[in-house]
Each structure stands twice: as C-alpha cells, then as structure tokens.
Design an enzyme around this catalytic site. Sequence first.
Site, short mmCIF file in Angstrom:
data_model
loop_
_atom_site.label_atom_id
_atom_site.label_comp_id
_atom_site.label_asym_id
_atom_site.label_seq_id
_atom_site.Cartn_x
_atom_site.Cartn_y
_atom_site.Cartn_z
N HIS A 137 0.81 -1.22 0.00
CA HIS A 137 0.00 0.00 0.00
C HIS A 137 0.85 1.28 0.00
O HIS A 137 0.41 2.32 0.46
CB HIS A 137 -0.92 -0.01 1.23
CG HIS A 137 -1.94 -1.09 1.21
ND1 HIS A 137 -2.66 -1.47 2.32
CD2 HIS A 137 -2.38 -1.89 0.19
CE1 HIS A 137 -3.49 -2.46 1.99
NE2 HIS A 137 -3.34 -2.73 0.71
C1 LIG Z 1 -0.97 -7.65 -5.44
C2 LIG Z 1 -1.58 -6.40 -4.90
C3 LIG Z 1 -2.72 -6.48 -4.10
C4 LIG Z 1 -3.30 -5.34 -3.59
N1 LIG Z 1 -4.48 -5.43 -2.95
C5 LIG Z 1 -5.15 -4.31 -2.64
C6 LIG Z 1 -6.48 -4.36 -2.16
O1 LIG Z 1 -7.10 -5.42 -2.12
N2 LIG Z 1 -7.08 -3.21 -1.78
C7 LIG Z 1 -6.45 -2.01 -1.87
O2 LIG Z 1 -7.03 -0.99 -1.48
N3 LIG Z 1 -5.21 -1.92 -2.36
C8 LIG Z 1 -4.57 -3.03 -2.78
N4 LIG Z 1 -3.34 -2.93 -3.37
C9 LIG Z 1 -2.78 -1.60 -3.56
C10 LIG Z 1 -3.47 -0.77 -4.66
O3 LIG Z 1 -3.89 -1.58 -5.73
C11 LIG Z 1 -2.46 0.26 -5.13
O4 LIG Z 1 -2.02 0.97 -4.01
C12 LIG Z 1 -3.02 1.26 -6.11
O5 LIG Z 1 -3.51 0.60 -7.24
C13 LIG Z 1 -1.90 2.21 -6.51
O6 LIG Z 1 -2.39 3.16 -7.38
P1 LIG Z 1 -1.43 4.09 -8.26
O7 LIG Z 1 -2.29 4.79 -9.24
O8 LIG Z 1 -0.58 4.89 -7.34
O9 LIG Z 1 -0.48 3.07 -9.00
P2 LIG Z 1 -0.82 1.87 -9.97
O10 LIG Z 1 -2.26 1.50 -9.89
O11 LIG Z 1 0.17 0.82 -9.70
O12 LIG Z 1 -0.60 2.48 -11.42
C14 LIG Z 1 0.64 2.85 -11.92
C15 LIG Z 1 0.62 2.62 -13.43
O13 LIG Z 1 1.72 3.30 -14.02
C16 LIG Z 1 2.37 2.44 -14.93
N5 LIG Z 1 3.77 2.88 -14.99
C17 LIG Z 1 4.70 2.77 -14.01
N6 LIG Z 1 5.87 3.29 -14.41
C18 LIG Z 1 5.68 3.76 -15.66
C19 LIG Z 1 6.52 4.41 -16.60
N7 LIG Z 1 7.78 4.69 -16.31
N8 LIG Z 1 6.01 4.74 -17.81
C20 LIG Z 1 4.70 4.47 -18.11
N9 LIG Z 1 3.86 3.85 -17.25
C21 LIG Z 1 4.34 3.51 -16.03
C22 LIG Z 1 2.19 1.05 -14.35
O14 LIG Z 1 2.37 0.05 -15.32
C23 LIG Z 1 0.77 1.15 -13.82
O15 LIG Z 1 -0.18 0.84 -14.81
C24 LIG Z 1 -2.71 -4.07 -3.87
C25 LIG Z 1 -1.57 -3.97 -4.65
C26 LIG Z 1 -1.01 -5.12 -5.19
C27 LIG Z 1 0.19 -4.97 -6.06
#
Ligand SMILES: Cc1cc2nc3c(=O)[nH]c(=O)nc-3n(C[C@H](O)[C@H](O)[C@H](O)COP(=O)(O)OP(=O)(O)OC[C@H]3O[C@@H](n4cnc5c(N)ncnc54)[C@H](O)[C@@H]3O)c2cc1C
Length: 531
Positions: free
Chosen positions: A467
């Site tokens: 998280h």
């Molecule tokens: C296995 C797992 C289980 C989880 N379970 C839960 C749950 O049940 N409930 C909950 O609340 N949270 C859960 N989480 C956490 C939650 O899903 C994440 O905290 C949340 O999705 C993060 O959001 P974000 O937009 O910050 O990043 P992300 O959703 O990870 O999005 C980042 C995106 O940017 C892209 N990216 C990264 N670097 C680059 C780059 N250099 N160039 C172009 N694109 C790039 C990635 O490919 C990705 O698509 C879980 C996480 C994981 C990994």
Amino acid sequence: VKRAFDVIVVGGGAAGAPLAARLSDAGRRVLVLEAGPAPRSLEEYPPDILDAGSLRAADPGHPQNWAFPAELAEGRPYSIARGRILGGSTAVNAGYFMRARRADFDQWEIVGGPEWSYDACLPGLRVLEADVQYGADAALHGAHGPMTVTRPSLGGAAHPATHAFSAAAAAAGIPYETDKNGEQRPGWGPLPMNVRGSVRWNTALAYLLPRRKRPELVVRGDATVQRVVIDRGRAVGVEVRTPDGIAVMQAGEIVLAAGGIQTPALLLRSGIGPAAALRSVGVEVVADSPGVGTGWSDHPQVSLEWLPRDDAHLGRRHRAPDGRSGDTIDGGPVVEGVLNLRSGSAEVEVLPLLKPTSELLGGDAAGGREAGTPPLALLVGLQNPEARGRIRLVSADPDVPVKIDYDYLSAERDRERMRAAVRLAGELATSAAFAEVAQTVLIEQEVLEDDGALDAWIRAHLGTALHLSGSARFGGVVDDGAVADPHGRVHGVTGLRIADLSLLPTVPSRGPANTAVLIGERLAALMESEA
Ligand SMILES: Cc1cc2nc3c(=O)[nH]c(=O)nc-3n(C[C@H](O)[C@H](O)[C@H](O)COP(=O)(O)OP(=O)(O)OC[C@H]3O[C@@H](n4cnc5c(N)ncnc54)[C@H](O)[C@@H]3O)c2cc1C
C-alpha cells in the site's frame, strides 16, 4: 508551439485512468502513456487479470507484475508486486475497495489544507462509485459512478470461514460495521470490493474503455517513460521507450501517475530530488528536493495460518453466491469480510482469506498443492505504523531498479503494535467459535505469550500489504520534505504535477485503492479549478 496534447498522463493505473478520463470529459486533449499492455476491450484482457477470484498476476514471475526488489527489514528481501497493464495495480490486486476514514482526511487536511478535508473529498468519493448495496444513500454514496462496489458476503451464501470468524468477533464483543465505507464505529463487517460479477473491475475498464472512441483521448500501451524533459525549469515533455525506439513526446503539462514507486523514481531520474544523492549517481540536478523518495509509509502484514477441519477443504466445497458450482477454488471470492479494530495503540486489520495462498498465486507458489490440505490464512496488518521508507537511485540508467527500503519493525512502537495485532488475531483464531472450522492455528501459545518469541515469529513471517503511499508528498511551507503543493504541482519545476498515492503524506488506514481513484478524480477537479 502548437502541441497535439494539453496533458500527458504517465501511467494508466488506479489514479491515472480516472484522471485522464475526467480531464477528457472537461475537453482537454490527453495522452496516456502506459508501460504495460493497453487492452482495448474487456475481451482483450488476460483471463487471470479479470478473474477476481485469483491473484495469479501478483506472482513474481507474472508478465503483468513489475516485481520490484525491496528490503522490508534488514535481511528480509521481498518482491513488491505492482500491476503493469492498463488499470495498474487495480488490475492485479485483491479487489478490496475501502474508503479512507475521516481521521485520515483530517491528517491530510492539516498538511494539505481544506481541499483535502473529508467534506471536500466526499463528492469525489460519491461520484467514483456505483455502490450496489448502499448507492441509494445519496448523502454518503453514489449509485452511478464508474467503479462498481459490492459486498460479496451479502449475496446470501457466505463461506463457512467467514461465518465462523464473524461469530468469533461477535462473541468477543466486537461491533458489527455494516458499511465499511460509511462512518460507523470500526469493527467486523462485509468487505466492499471493486468486482462486477466475477470480474475484478479495474480502473481502465471503469474509466478508459468507455471513452476509447474519443479522438482526443489517446492511450498508448508499451510506452515506458524514462524521464521528464525539463527545459529551463519547465517540463516540456517526456522521453518514452516504445517497441519502435526512444522518442520525446510533448504536451502543455506532464502529470506523473506511475504509482508510489515509479513516480519518485521518475522524478529522481529527471533531476528532482536530494541534490547530493543525485550527483553521486551522475544525475544533473534540476531541483534540490530532499523529500523525493523519503518519508513514505505502508502497512506491515503477516499471515497467521490455520488448518481447516475439513479435509476436502472449505474453499473447494464453497458454492459461489451466483450459484455456480464450487468444485474448483476459482468459484468464489478471495475474502468476504474484514476486521478493523484498535488494540492498545495499534490499528489492526484482519482479513480472513478463503483460499490458500498457494492456490491464489498459482505458478511456483502452488508447489505445495500435493502435500495434503493447504492452510488458509488470516492476513494481519498494522494500519498505523511509524516506519518510514526510502527509495533511492542506484544508477541513472532507467533499466536499473531503484533501491527500496521499508525499515519495518525498527521502531519499538511498531514491534509492540505488531505483537498486539497478532495477539488479537490469535485470540479470535483460537476461539471456540472459530474452532467450528479450524483444526489447528499455526502459531504456538508460548510464542503468542512471549514478547521475544513473538517478535522473532513476526520477523520471520513479515510481509507487506503493498500500500506504499507518500513517496513524493504534498505539504505546506513548513515541511522541508514536501515535493509538491496540494494541487500536486511539483516544487521547483513548472508544468509538472503528481497525481497518485505518492502525494499523500501518510498511507490511508485502510487499503489505498479507493483513495488512489479519488486522487485521480480530485486532481482532475483541482486542475479544472485552476483553468
Ligand atoms: C498484489 C496487490 C494487491 C493489492 N491489494 C489491494 C487491495 O485489495 N485493496 C487495496 O485498497 N489496495 C490493494 N493494493 C494496492 C493498490 O492496488 C495500489 O495501491 C493502487 O492501485 C496504486 O495506485 P497508483 O495509481 O498509485 O499506481 P498503480 O495502480 O500501480 O498504477 C501505476 C501505473 O503506471 C504504470 N507505470 C509505471 N511506471 C511507468 C513508466 N515509467 N512509464 C509508463 N507507465 C508507467 C504502471 O504500469 C501502472 O499501470 C494491492 C496492490 C497489489 C500490487
């Protein structure tokens, strides 16, 4: 210069997808650059990404998992799963979708001002959701938003382990919290999930695919941003690697939504970070910003395993609420309820998993499948840790992974809180009510009773809830570590913004997926308010 796009959004994940969609709704020309594949329809998504009953994409060897190497504590290496496909981590996660609590927003408001108060964010929380059970309660909920939210255990056929844990909680006098996304007293209750039928409803399905035909919302997959191009203090574009080679793409504004690890990594590679550390790896300093990659938080977690009484395995006999045969373990949800409770100074979360970890992940982790009934687990998390992590560049080369240190369990207060968390879970797991389903709980009573032995057990079983939040946080003038202002505008560079969980000063006390989507919605609204 006439550019083709007003905004480039880097990363189409939990926050990036809603942000891009809402900016497009407001008439902006938006380019989304996603490092992973960008399916154009539900059918193009790999089945294991869509199957809400499986966590196979979180296996370290899965192509849709970034699998970042990290150290949770000294001598505890760990592979950090993150989604690498349109939808980001919401495409691979466990699908539990809980709002942050009012108290979380109160903290963010102190740092970020009125724009991050609970009352200011509640409209965003309502519009992002279509709550199947509570949508009609318009003061608190939404019925027509993109993210479907439902509580599988209310379908009338809760799993025997859910029933037994529920009974154990009731016998212990723990309050029943009917709506985990409401404002009731925390306790045990049905888990809200972002699933539709058996599909894990990721943010790309929810926000981007319905807008796919718009000519001025362009989504490019297999496009990995390597760094931000900054010209005399202004971000003018990004350097992108695609299967065709490396190119610079330009826009009026660049928004980083690459997640809690990649967003700070991109800032560092672009010369925004602690000056001395950047110089030591040969990166030219654009803005000395000591907070990039530091001060972030996450939820330490351990699995407390238990062996079910029934050799045929509880999970296998389970009949899914939609009436499908429960012969296979894919037949029902991963988890149906959650306990949130304060024990001493620890904010504890317990998730009774309904499928063995080995079967959820498949692949190598499934190796033990033949060796008798696999155990089930209670996932026990600490939601208010003091530990603060650090992300550092080892090299300016974008192919070299950053160094990620969690620093879990180094604070005595965290060790004490983790002990309280495991003891609470242990008490419920060994209760008479839970003994209806549990034959043995895989922790010894002597270990639970002895601080030193329990500390060693926790260290040996240490994991993380994944998280990570706050790795490039917003803040007021008094915070030297603030990287951006409350609108996500990066200090020291114009035309560059952050819009993901990196921004939050502290990790929400619940899973952060819902808050990540809110950040996308909120940043779009804040950007429009500036226009
Ligand atoms: C296995 C797992 C289980 C989880 N379970 C839960 C749950 O049940 N409930 C909950 O609340 N949270 C859960 N989480 C956490 C939650 O899903 C994440 O905290 C949340 O999705 C993060 O959001 P974000 O937009 O910050 O990043 P992300 O959703 O990870 O999005 C980042 C995106 O940017 C892209 N990216 C990264 N670097 C680059 C780059 N250099 N160039 C172009 N694109 C790039 C990635 O490919 C990705 O698509 C879980 C996480 C994981 C990994």
